[in-house]
Design a protein around this motif. Structure first.
Motif, PDB file in Angstrom:
ATOM      1  N   GLY A 439       0.783  -1.225   0.000  1.00 23.41           N
ATOM      2  CA  GLY A 439       0.000   0.000   0.000  1.00 23.41           C
ATOM      3  C   GLY A 439       0.815   1.276   0.000  1.00 23.41           C
ATOM      4  O   GLY A 439       0.255   2.370   0.087  1.00 23.41           O
ATOM      5  N   HIS A 440       2.149   1.158  -0.103  1.00 16.11           N
ATOM      6  CA  HIS A 440       3.034   2.317  -0.136  1.00 16.11           C
ATOM      7  C   HIS A 440       3.737   2.390  -1.489  1.00 16.11           C
ATOM      8  O   HIS A 440       3.751   1.435  -2.260  1.00 16.11           O
ATOM      9  CB  HIS A 440       4.070   2.248   0.980  1.00 16.11           C
ATOM     10  N   LEU A 441       4.364   3.523  -1.747  1.00 15.16           N
ATOM     11  CA  LEU A 441       5.129   3.754  -2.973  1.00 15.16           C
ATOM     12  C   LEU A 441       6.517   4.253  -2.599  1.00 15.16           C
ATOM     13  O   LEU A 441       6.729   4.802  -1.510  1.00 15.16           O
ATOM     14  CB  LEU A 441       4.441   4.794  -3.860  1.00 15.16           C
ATOM     15  N   LEU A 442       7.462   4.062  -3.521  1.00 20.74           N
ATOM     16  CA  LEU A 442       8.808   4.614  -3.356  1.00 20.74           C
ATOM     17  C   LEU A 442       8.891   5.877  -4.190  1.00 20.74           C
ATOM     18  O   LEU A 442       8.781   5.841  -5.416  1.00 20.74           O
ATOM     19  CB  LEU A 442       9.859   3.597  -3.794  1.00 20.74           C
ATOM     20  N   LEU A 443       9.056   7.007  -3.511  1.00 16.99           N
ATOM     21  CA  LEU A 443       8.999   8.328  -4.138  1.00 16.99           C
ATOM     22  C   LEU A 443      10.396   8.882  -4.347  1.00 16.99           C
ATOM     23  O   LEU A 443      11.256   8.789  -3.467  1.00 16.99           O
ATOM     24  CB  LEU A 443       8.197   9.278  -3.251  1.00 16.99           C
ATOM     25  N   GLN A 444      10.616   9.497  -5.514  1.00 11.28           N
ATOM     26  CA  GLN A 444      11.838  10.268  -5.738  1.00 11.28           C
ATOM     27  C   GLN A 444      11.455  11.733  -5.933  1.00 11.28           C
ATOM     28  O   GLN A 444      10.410  12.047  -6.511  1.00 11.28           O
ATOM     29  CB  GLN A 444      12.602   9.767  -6.963  1.00 11.28           C
ATOM     30  N   THR A 445      12.296  12.646  -5.438  1.00  8.81           N
ATOM     31  CA  THR A 445      12.086  14.062  -5.720  1.00  8.81           C
ATOM     32  C   THR A 445      12.847  14.416  -6.986  1.00  8.81           C
ATOM     33  O   THR A 445      13.928  13.886  -7.254  1.00  8.81           O
ATOM     34  CB  THR A 445      12.566  14.950  -4.555  1.00  8.81           C
ATOM     35  N   ILE A 446      12.267  15.308  -7.778  1.00 11.39           N
ATOM     36  CA  ILE A 446      12.843  15.686  -9.068  1.00 11.39           C
ATOM     37  C   ILE A 446      12.732  17.198  -9.236  1.00 11.39           C
ATOM     38  O   ILE A 446      12.018  17.866  -8.494  1.00 11.39           O
ATOM     39  CB  ILE A 446      12.110  14.982 -10.235  1.00 11.39           C
ATOM     40  N   LEU A 474       3.548  12.036  -9.598  1.00  9.87           N
ATOM     41  CA  LEU A 474       3.458  11.190 -10.780  1.00  9.87           C
ATOM     42  C   LEU A 474       3.402   9.730 -10.336  1.00  9.87           C
ATOM     43  O   LEU A 474       4.321   9.251  -9.667  1.00  9.87           O
ATOM     44  CB  LEU A 474       4.663  11.427 -11.692  1.00  9.87           C
ATOM     45  N   VAL A 475       2.363   9.014 -10.744  1.00  9.41           N
ATOM     46  CA  VAL A 475       2.121   7.656 -10.275  1.00  9.41           C
ATOM     47  C   VAL A 475       1.628   6.814 -11.449  1.00  9.41           C
ATOM     48  O   VAL A 475       0.902   7.304 -12.324  1.00  9.41           O
ATOM     49  CB  VAL A 475       1.054   7.638  -9.142  1.00  9.41           C
ATOM     50  N   HIS A 476       2.019   5.535 -11.481  1.00  7.62           N
ATOM     51  CA  HIS A 476       1.531   4.634 -12.519  1.00  7.62           C
ATOM     52  C   HIS A 476       0.003   4.519 -12.425  1.00  7.62           C
ATOM     53  O   HIS A 476      -0.544   4.430 -11.321  1.00  7.62           O
ATOM     54  CB  HIS A 476       2.173   3.253 -12.357  1.00  7.62           C
ATOM     55  N   PRO A 477      -0.703   4.515 -13.558  1.00  5.43           N
ATOM     56  CA  PRO A 477      -2.176   4.421 -13.524  1.00  5.43           C
ATOM     57  C   PRO A 477      -2.687   3.224 -12.733  1.00  5.43           C
ATOM     58  O   PRO A 477      -3.708   3.333 -12.024  1.00  5.43           O
ATOM     59  CB  PRO A 477      -2.558   4.318 -15.007  1.00  5.43           C
ATOM     60  N   ASP A 478      -2.007   2.091 -12.830  1.00  3.77           N
ATOM     61  CA  ASP A 478      -2.473   0.903 -12.098  1.00  3.77           C
ATOM     62  C   ASP A 478      -2.318   1.063 -10.595  1.00  3.77           C
ATOM     63  O   ASP A 478      -3.114   0.516  -9.817  1.00  3.77           O
ATOM     64  CB  ASP A 478      -1.716  -0.345 -12.574  1.00  3.77           C
ATOM     65  N   ASP A 479      -1.292   1.794 -10.158  1.00  2.74           N
ATOM     66  CA  ASP A 479      -1.133   2.051  -8.730  1.00  2.74           C
ATOM     67  C   ASP A 479      -2.231   2.986  -8.222  1.00  2.74           C
ATOM     68  O   ASP A 479      -2.724   2.823  -7.099  1.00  2.74           O
ATOM     69  CB  ASP A 479       0.246   2.647  -8.436  1.00  2.74           C
ATOM     70  N   THR A 511       5.615   5.219 -15.475  1.00  3.43           N
ATOM     71  CA  THR A 511       6.692   4.959 -14.523  1.00  3.43           C
ATOM     72  C   THR A 511       6.507   3.542 -13.997  1.00  3.43           C
ATOM     73  O   THR A 511       5.395   3.011 -14.054  1.00  3.43           O
ATOM     74  CB  THR A 511       6.658   5.988 -13.364  1.00  3.43           C
ATOM     75  N   PRO A 512       7.543   2.860 -13.529  1.00  7.58           N
ATOM     76  CA  PRO A 512       7.371   1.491 -13.044  1.00  7.58           C
ATOM     77  C   PRO A 512       6.368   1.406 -11.894  1.00  7.58           C
ATOM     78  O   PRO A 512       6.220   2.349 -11.105  1.00  7.58           O
ATOM     79  CB  PRO A 512       8.784   1.097 -12.586  1.00  7.58           C
ATOM     80  N   ARG A 513       5.685   0.282 -11.808  1.00  6.91           N
ATOM     81  CA  ARG A 513       4.757   0.054 -10.713  1.00  6.91           C
ATOM     82  C   ARG A 513       5.479   0.189  -9.374  1.00  6.91           C
ATOM     83  O   ARG A 513       6.623  -0.216  -9.209  1.00  6.91           O
ATOM     84  CB  ARG A 513       4.147  -1.354 -10.805  1.00  6.91           C
ATOM     85  N   GLY A 514       4.790   0.794  -8.422  1.00 10.06           N
ATOM     86  CA  GLY A 514       5.352   0.963  -7.087  1.00 10.06           C
ATOM     87  C   GLY A 514       6.222   2.184  -6.931  1.00 10.06           C
ATOM     88  O   GLY A 514       6.751   2.433  -5.842  1.00 10.06           O
ATOM     89  N   ILE A 544      12.132   7.657  -0.893  1.00  9.83           N
ATOM     90  CA  ILE A 544      11.245   8.043   0.199  1.00  9.83           C
ATOM     91  C   ILE A 544      10.011   7.141   0.163  1.00  9.83           C
ATOM     92  O   ILE A 544       9.288   7.110  -0.840  1.00  9.83           O
ATOM     93  CB  ILE A 544      10.803   9.512   0.060  1.00  9.83           C
ATOM     94  N   ILE A 545       9.771   6.416   1.217  1.00  7.96           N
ATOM     95  CA  ILE A 545       8.588   5.562   1.293  1.00  7.96           C
ATOM     96  C   ILE A 545       7.396   6.412   1.721  1.00  7.96           C
ATOM     97  O   ILE A 545       7.437   7.079   2.760  1.00  7.96           O
ATOM     98  CB  ILE A 545       8.817   4.403   2.279  1.00  7.96           C
ATOM     99  N   VAL A 546       6.333   6.410   0.900  1.00  9.14           N
ATOM    100  CA  VAL A 546       5.157   7.236   1.189  1.00  9.14           C
ATOM    101  C   VAL A 546       3.885   6.434   0.923  1.00  9.14           C
ATOM    102  O   VAL A 546       3.901   5.401   0.240  1.00  9.14           O
ATOM    103  CB  VAL A 546       5.131   8.511   0.320  1.00  9.14           C
TER     104      VAL A 546
END
Length: 551
Positions: A439-446, A474-479, A511-514, A544-546
């Motif tokens: 239920g979390h995502l790995l976030l990068q700042t850009i 920005l998140v994958h549509p499936d996520d 972007t890759p899933r997750g 960053i785990i969010v």
């Protein structure tokens, strides 16, 4: 790089970039870090080079470059740059380059002559990579084995390979290990010390290059300090200082009472915004030397000073003569820089003058510091003369400054390596994948296209097609679908320890899933102060785990 090839900076010039036959761009578009980089890539591509982009996000700048200085670019018929795009999972780079190196060794595509003559560690690296698990590689990278093999084939077939990276590699817990593995790739192929090949860590504006040469480093070597003492004639402090994260901790814990910042936007550029804000406010004194106001100046200690200064584009007249400073770009090229604009006020001092006058007043009673501060403030050539005595590579500095020059680089220039053994070091780096809870995502700042460090010039990002806003994730549509969120939903980004970045708009993105991405400095509040890269202390702003919490 210091541990592997003996020098802490890249080994290529823009001429090398233009003559390479394989350029691997890892992470964010290098055009955001070096103004001439995309033009050099365009030249290389037209000469037949292949370009591989390794990035969780597909960016327009590396898909096609519309050079505004050329007619076809102005017409939107630019150069198709990337031959192969690898949409890697965030933090999958160590696994990718480990797998490439395994394939190079297994397929006999390594330069045994170069390794025998210049490298240590091949046996240990070979034994380590023999245990590499392909399922682990696929899981960590999000790529197929065929993707990795296609990349390795390009590396094996290239005679002049350059690998470029920026903060996309340096801001992870395992960033040091990852960069060592990138260096392994180049060493295995003999790509250090030959034209059109080498390591290329792309950095930002020229003012941040001091750690390469001028000792802007909290742990300078004894050799460097000895040369400084000899050139300047007074003893150097030998105790180590602290890096940025250490400085924030020190202010937070009450060990550091005063902050003096030269330029920049300390609050916005650093991690854990709320903690940094409180740390600054706990100081007895905060001093900012700056060309224009920013958020840091509103975050004051018990006493605060804001010292306006000349910008690099302003004419700087001291001692009746126009002064010039020098800058060093990320390709080790040094050249003079003179301002041409009329200063906003005749009362403004330059940064050089501010530092020299401060030193003159603070050290007035010190007989053991024989530096002519007043003369230095009025004649920057005298400072460059001192640099020429202290820093190798800057001999005859004033005579060479206007024409410009490239600093010496022993690995590039003569395949000499300033390591304890005098040889380059192949290293063993263990795969360490970030565990992301369900239920979390790995976030990068850009950063965006209309952004220079923390300075925002506009709300559009043509690299990624984002318009009229920066508080986006920005998140994958499936996520998004898995969390019951629609494209365009408003969410809070919630990180470790309850850190929260409120009201971000979701953008369905390739972007890759997750994985997810958001702009800094808006998302810096989510980066824990104590989450840093092992071995370098760099904040982990790309790992960053969010979780997304609907509003």
């Amino acid at each position: 790089l210091t541990e592997t090839i003996g020098i802490g900076k890249g080994s290529v010039t823009l001429d090398d970039v233009e003559t390479a036959d394989l350029l691997v761009i890892v992470g964010q578009n290098p055009g955001t870090n070096h103004p001439r980089m995309l033009s050099a890539l365009e030249t290389a591509k037209k000469r037949g080079a292949k370009i591989v982009s390794v990035n969780p996000l597909r960016e327009a700048g590396l898909s096609r470059f519309d050079n505004p200085q050329k007619v076809l670019g102005m017409l939107g018929r630019g150069t198709q740059l990337s031959n192969l795009h690898l949409p890697i999972r965030i933090n999958g780079d160590l696994a990718l380059f480990s797998a490439v190196n395994r394939l190079l060794i297994d397929n006999g595509a390594i330069d045994l002559g170069f390794i025998a003559g210049h490298c240590d560690g091949l046996e240990e690296l070979t034994a380590h990579l023999a245990e590499l698990s392909w399922p682990d590689v696929v899981a960590a990278t999000g790529l197929t084995r065929e993707d990795v093999e296609a990349f390795a084939s390009l590396v094996a077939g290239s005679q002049r390979t350059i690998i470029c990276w920026a903060m996309g590699l340096t801001q992870h817990r395992n960033s040091v290990a990852t960069i060592r593995e990138v260096v392994n790739t180049l060493l295995l192929r003999g790509m250090i010390g030959k034209p059109g090949a080498g390591v290329c860590p792309v950095r930002g504006h020229s003012n941040v290059q001091g750690d390469r040469t001028m000792g802007i480093y909290e742990r300078p070597t004894e050799h460097f300090l000895d040369r400084m003492e000899s050139a300047l004639g007074f003893p150097m402090p030998r105790e180590h200082g602290v890096d940025v994260v250490g400085a924030i901790r020190g202010m937070r814990d009450g060990h550091i009472k005063v902050l003096m910042a030269m330029g920049g936007n300390f609050l916005s550029a650093t991690p854990d915004t709320a903690v940094t804000d409180a740390a600054l406010r706990s100081c007895r004194l905060t001093v900012h030397v700056a060309t224009k106001p920013n958020r840091s100046h509103l975050t004051c200690g018990r006493e605060a000073l804001l010292l306006p200064t000349l910008g690099r584009t302003d004419r700087d007249v001291r001692g009746g003569a126009e002064q010039a400073v020098t800058v060093e770009d990320s390709m080790s090229a040094v050249h003079a820089s003179r301002g041409r604009l009329e200063p906003p006020s005749p009362l403004l001092r330059s940064e050089v003058a501010i530092v020299c006058e401060l030193a003159q007043r603070v050290l007035a009673e010190r007989d053991d510091v024989p530096v002519p501060w007043a003369a230095w403030a009025d004649d920057y050539n005298l400072i460059r003369d001192a640099i020429a005595r202290a820093i190798p590579g800057f001999e005859n500095f004033n005579e060479r400054r206007d024409a410009g020059f490239v600093l010496p680089h022993p690995p590039r220039d003569a395949r000499r390596f300033a390591t304890p053994s005098g040889r380059a070091q192949l290293s063993v780096n263990h795969l360490d994948v970030v565990a992301v809870p369900e239920g979390h995502l790995l976030l990068q700042t850009i950063r965006s296209h209309d952004q220079y460090n923390t300075t925002i010039y506009g709300l559009n990002d043509r690299y990624r097609g984002i318009k009229a806003g920066r508080r986006v994730v920005l998140v994958h549509p499936d996520d998004l679908a898995a969390q019951g969120l629609a494209d365009g939903a408003i969410v809070d980004l919630v990180g470790e320890g309850g850190r929260r970045a409120p009201r971000f708009r979701t953008v369905a993105y390739e972007t890759p899933r997750g994985c997810a991405a958001a702009y800094f400095p808006e998302a810096n509040v989510l980066v824990p102060l104590d989450s840093v890269a092992e071995g370098s202390g760099t904040p982990t702003s790309k790992s960053i785990i969010v979780r997304l919490e609907g509003v």
